[in-house]
Design a protein around this motif. Structure first.
Motif, PDB file in Angstrom:
ATOM      1  N   THR A 172       0.618  -1.135  -0.080  1.00 47.61           N
ATOM      2  CA  THR A 172      -0.004   0.092  -0.071  1.00 47.61           C
ATOM      3  C   THR A 172       0.917   1.244   0.056  1.00 47.61           C
ATOM      4  N   ALA A 173       1.041   1.844  -1.038  1.00 44.40           N
ATOM      5  CA  ALA A 173       1.857   2.844  -1.283  1.00 44.40           C
ATOM      6  C   ALA A 173       1.136   4.179  -1.519  1.00 44.40           C
ATOM      7  N   TYR A 174       0.543   4.349  -0.466  1.00 45.13           N
ATOM      8  CA  TYR A 174      -0.308   5.759  -0.342  1.00 45.13           C
ATOM      9  C   TYR A 174       0.488   6.957  -0.550  1.00 45.13           C
ATOM     10  N   ALA A 175       1.621   7.071   0.165  1.00 43.66           N
ATOM     11  CA  ALA A 175       2.632   8.375  -0.195  1.00 43.66           C
ATOM     12  C   ALA A 175       3.182   8.125  -1.533  1.00 43.66           C
ATOM     13  N   THR A 176       3.051   9.486  -2.035  1.00 45.79           N
ATOM     14  CA  THR A 176       3.689   9.413  -3.481  1.00 45.79           C
ATOM     15  C   THR A 176       5.131   8.896  -3.678  1.00 45.79           C
ATOM     16  N   GLU A 177       6.060   9.343  -2.729  1.00 47.44           N
ATOM     17  CA  GLU A 177       7.322   8.872  -2.698  1.00 47.44           C
ATOM     18  C   GLU A 177       7.407   7.383  -2.819  1.00 47.44           C
ATOM     19  N   LEU A 178       6.570   6.663  -2.148  1.00 45.38           N
ATOM     20  CA  LEU A 178       6.744   5.321  -2.107  1.00 45.38           C
ATOM     21  C   LEU A 178       6.606   4.583  -3.359  1.00 45.38           C
ATOM     22  N   LYS A 179       5.751   5.316  -4.081  1.00 41.36           N
ATOM     23  CA  LYS A 179       5.366   4.736  -5.507  1.00 41.36           C
ATOM     24  C   LYS A 179       6.814   4.505  -6.258  1.00 41.36           C
ATOM     25  N   ALA A 180       7.745   5.451  -6.215  1.00 39.66           N
ATOM     26  CA  ALA A 180       9.002   5.655  -6.669  1.00 39.66           C
ATOM     27  C   ALA A 180      10.049   4.844  -5.848  1.00 39.66           C
ATOM     28  N   SER A 181      10.147   5.004  -4.572  1.00 38.11           N
ATOM     29  CA  SER A 181      11.124   4.086  -3.751  1.00 38.11           C
ATOM     30  C   SER A 181      11.028   2.571  -3.759  1.00 38.11           C
ATOM     31  N   VAL A 182       9.778   2.243  -3.572  1.00 37.89           N
ATOM     32  CA  VAL A 182       9.346   0.974  -3.277  1.00 37.89           C
ATOM     33  C   VAL A 182       8.994   0.074  -4.517  1.00 37.89           C
ATOM     34  N   LEU A 183       8.251   0.818  -5.285  1.00 35.40           N
ATOM     35  CA  LEU A 183       7.543   0.009  -6.607  1.00 35.40           C
ATOM     36  C   LEU A 183       8.345   0.294  -7.823  1.00 35.40           C
ATOM     37  N   GLY A 184       9.061   1.449  -7.697  1.00 39.64           N
ATOM     38  CA  GLY A 184       9.980   1.741  -9.042  1.00 39.64           C
ATOM     39  C   GLY A 184       9.281   2.672  -9.953  1.00 39.64           C
ATOM     40  N   VAL A 185       8.314   3.262  -9.482  1.00 42.62           N
ATOM     41  CA  VAL A 185       7.624   4.241 -10.702  1.00 42.62           C
ATOM     42  C   VAL A 185       8.587   5.377 -10.966  1.00 42.62           C
ATOM     43  N   ASP A 186       8.560   5.672 -12.361  1.00 44.39           N
ATOM     44  CA  ASP A 186       9.593   6.860 -12.385  1.00 44.39           C
ATOM     45  C   ASP A 186       9.361   8.187 -11.616  1.00 44.39           C
TER      46      ASP A 186
END
Length: 159
Positions: free
Chosen positions: A46-60
């Motif tokens: 659950t990547a609710y915070a925007t920065e987690l989308k990048a740091s955990v899931l690898g979103v650009d």
């Protein structure tokens, strides 16, 4: 729909992992509510915070900086990232705005869902309406329908 998703995954010998933002864990909860879910459900982020989308899931990060977290390409990258991170056959992702207020220029009811699998990634953007809870639950249902719809036709052709 979660029961059907697990049955199809079991039949195929596949697994699924979930990356959630908009739904905040509801999609994972729907999947684990099904008895025997551990046979096909790998886990969730659950990547609710925007920065987690990048740091955990690898979103650009550049994509997030330009378009924000509510974007179809973000959903696709979330699905691909969780699939890779948790070693699943399929990755399923949700992002959007449930309300009560618009976010980053995106209106309430804007939803992006994605499924990533061995054949590639598919993103859909259903327009949902209603109260916050209605939008979140609608996104869960739509995400499960997306997953089941992308499983091999031999499963979907069954009565």
């Amino acid at each position: 729909m979660a029961v059907r998703a697990h049955a199809a995954l079991r039949w195929e010998g596949s697994t699924v992992a979930v990356a959630e933002s908009l739904t905040g864990g509801l999609l994972a909860a729907a999947l684990v509510d099904v008895p025997g879910a551990s046979a096909t459900f790998r886990g969730s982020v659950t990547a609710y915070a925007t920065e987690l989308k990048a740091s955990v899931l690898g979103v650009d990060e550049g994509l997030l900086a330009v378009h924000g977290p509510v974007h179809p390409v973000v959903a696709g990258q979330m699905a691909e990232g969780v699939r890779r991170l948790l070693g699943a056959t399929y990755g399923l992702a949700t992002t959007g705005v449930a309300g009560p207020e618009p976010q980053d220029g995106q209106s309430v009811g804007t939803v992006h869902l994605a499924v990533a699998g061995p054949w590639g990634t598919l993103v859909t953007s259903p327009r949902l309406s209603g109260e916050r809870a209605t939008i979140r639950h609608g996104a869960v249902t739509a995400a499960l329908e997306l997953l089941v719809g992308r499983l091999p036709a031999r499963w979907n052709d069954r009565p």
